[in-house]
Design an enzyme around this catalytic site. Structure first.
Site, PDB file in Angstrom:
ATOM      1  N   HIS A 286       0.833  -1.206   0.000  1.00 51.99           N
ATOM      2  CA  HIS A 286       0.000   0.000   0.000  1.00 51.99           C
ATOM      3  C   HIS A 286       0.868   1.257   0.000  1.00 51.99           C
ATOM      4  O   HIS A 286       0.531   2.253  -0.643  1.00 51.99           O
ATOM      5  CB  HIS A 286      -0.957   0.001   1.196  1.00 51.99           C
ATOM      6  CG  HIS A 286      -2.083   0.976   1.064  1.00 51.99           C
ATOM      7  ND1 HIS A 286      -2.056   2.225   1.659  1.00 51.99           N
ATOM      8  CD2 HIS A 286      -3.259   0.904   0.393  1.00 51.99           C
ATOM      9  CE1 HIS A 286      -3.177   2.864   1.363  1.00 51.99           C
ATOM     10  NE2 HIS A 286      -3.925   2.095   0.590  1.00 51.99           N
ATOM     11  N   CYS A 287       1.996   1.198   0.698  1.00 53.06           N
ATOM     12  CA  CYS A 287       2.883   2.367   0.817  1.00 53.06           C
ATOM     13  C   CYS A 287       3.555   2.747  -0.497  1.00 53.06           C
ATOM     14  O   CYS A 287       3.913   3.912  -0.689  1.00 53.06           O
ATOM     15  CB  CYS A 287       3.986   2.094   1.832  1.00 53.06           C
ATOM     16  SG  CYS A 287       3.443   1.530   3.444  1.00 53.06           S
TER      17      CYS A 287
END
Length: 370
Positions: A360-361
């Site tokens: 996600h990052c």
């Protein structure tokens, strides 16, 4: 490879005034952005392992959503050989590769038009615990991504990383006090002032504040490593049953709040618990591969903030990190139970975790709007 278009127009209004809001991650997406990892003082072997992993993530996303990758000019030829052919390489200079945190938050209106919010960025703390210096190139990344799509831009007067917020697309924003109220982000703003700015720029009205993020998360506890919305009224929470684990009180405090709150629509929340991997630790070999520099040193034996909650929802897929053979299958099964209508795709992601984040990052979705 694509060149820059005319710079994104900076607007003087605010998204909420103009009828724009941040959609949930499960809204239809026209693209996902990533950034090439190369920092030798954060990625071992000057990013070689991470680059191969990013290529696998790009492949998993690219099956359902077009992938754009920002690449500094010096690395374009190398990126072309490593990245799948379907990835659109765009010349963008950056200090590191966290597209979630340096990329824009794209907001949409009822007509399906898209605009971007460009937040302030200080490398997760600036001179007070930030992770590297300088970060001047990162501050320009969002504008360059928006220019690529021809979207107008709102400049928000707030230091904020995309990984520190999650929304349900129906008026609710979830975040952590550990990050957003940290003295190294917006020390001159109160919680109420931060909420007011988020309300203006995301067009949300209800806030769920969880106290702390994942243990040893160097971002100061980003929400996207701890908890996310699965759909309206449902969240996924990083969890351990081991009461002696330092993560337990953090997840338990979050659970207590989630079970006793309502969202913007007045719904009580259903909380799905997803077990943590490991605990996982950095090895001697992994630590030795990282060069000395202005980045935070990587130390053998250091606990890694691994979490299966750090996944991307993109169109009809969930792309999640494979982190531990003992728990990977359990996580995949749990995600399939939570998301029966989605294809669950795991990508070996330890190399991303070693750099301080996960799937996600390193991604930032661009909603379709229409």
């Amino acid at each position: 490879m694509t060149n820059m278009n005319v710079d994104a127009t900076q607007l003087t209004t605010k998204p909420s005034q103009d009828g724009f809001s941040m959609p949930a991650e499960w809204a239809q997406q026209q693209a996902v952005w990533m950034i090439w990892p190369y920092r030798p003082d954060n990625w071992r072997s000057a990013g070689a392992y991470a680059q191969a992993t990013f290529a696998k993530v790009a492949d998993a996303i690219g099956a359902v959503t077009p992938v754009y990758m920002g690449v500094p000019k010096a690395f374009l030829a190398q990126a072309k050989t490593v990245m799948p052919a379907h990835v659109t390489l765009v010349e963008i200079d950056s200090n590191d590769c966290w597209a979630r945190d340096t990329g824009p938050t794209v907001v949409v209106n009822a007509k399906g038009e898209c605009r971007g919010v460009d937040w302030g960025f200080n490398a997760w703390g600036g001179d007070n615990g930030g992770l590297y210096s300088p970060w001047d190139k990162d501050e320009l990344v969002a504008q360059k991504m928006l220019t690529q799509h021809g979207f107008d831009r709102y400049q928000a007067p707030l230091i904020l990383e995309g990984g520190s917020i999650h929304v349900d697309g129906e008026g609710t924003c979830m975040t952590t006090a550990e990050c957003l109220l940290n003295s190294n982000r917006n020390p001159d703003l109160t919680r109420e002032q931060i909420e007011a700015l988020l309300a203006e720029y995301l067009n949300v009205k209800q806030f769920i504040w969880l106290p702390d993020g994942v243990y040893m998360d160097e971002t100061d506890g980003h929400i996207d490593n701890l908890c996310c919305f699965a759909r309206p009224g449902e969240v996924v929470l990083h969890w351990t049953d081991d009461q002696s684990d330092p993560q337990y009180p953090r997840s338990k405090a979050a659970l207590d709040i989630l079970q006793n709150t309502v969202d913007a629509q007045g719904r009580k929340l259903t909380v799905h618990l997803i077990p943590q991997p490991g605990p996982l630790y950095c090895t001697e070999e992994e630590a030795q591969g990282v060069a000395e520099g202005t980045g935070v040193p990587r130390t053998a034996g250091e606990r890694l903030a691994g979490s299966y909650a750090n996944f991307l929802i993109t169109n009809n897929r969930i792309v999640f990190p494979l982190l531990d053979p003992v728990t990977d299958d359990i996580a995949a099964q749990k995600l399939q139970e939570i998301f029966p209508e989605y294809e669950i795709v795991g990508v070996p992601a330890r190399e991303i975790l070693l750099g301080g984040g996960n799937i996600h990052c390193i991604t930032q979705q661009i909603p379709s709007g229409k």
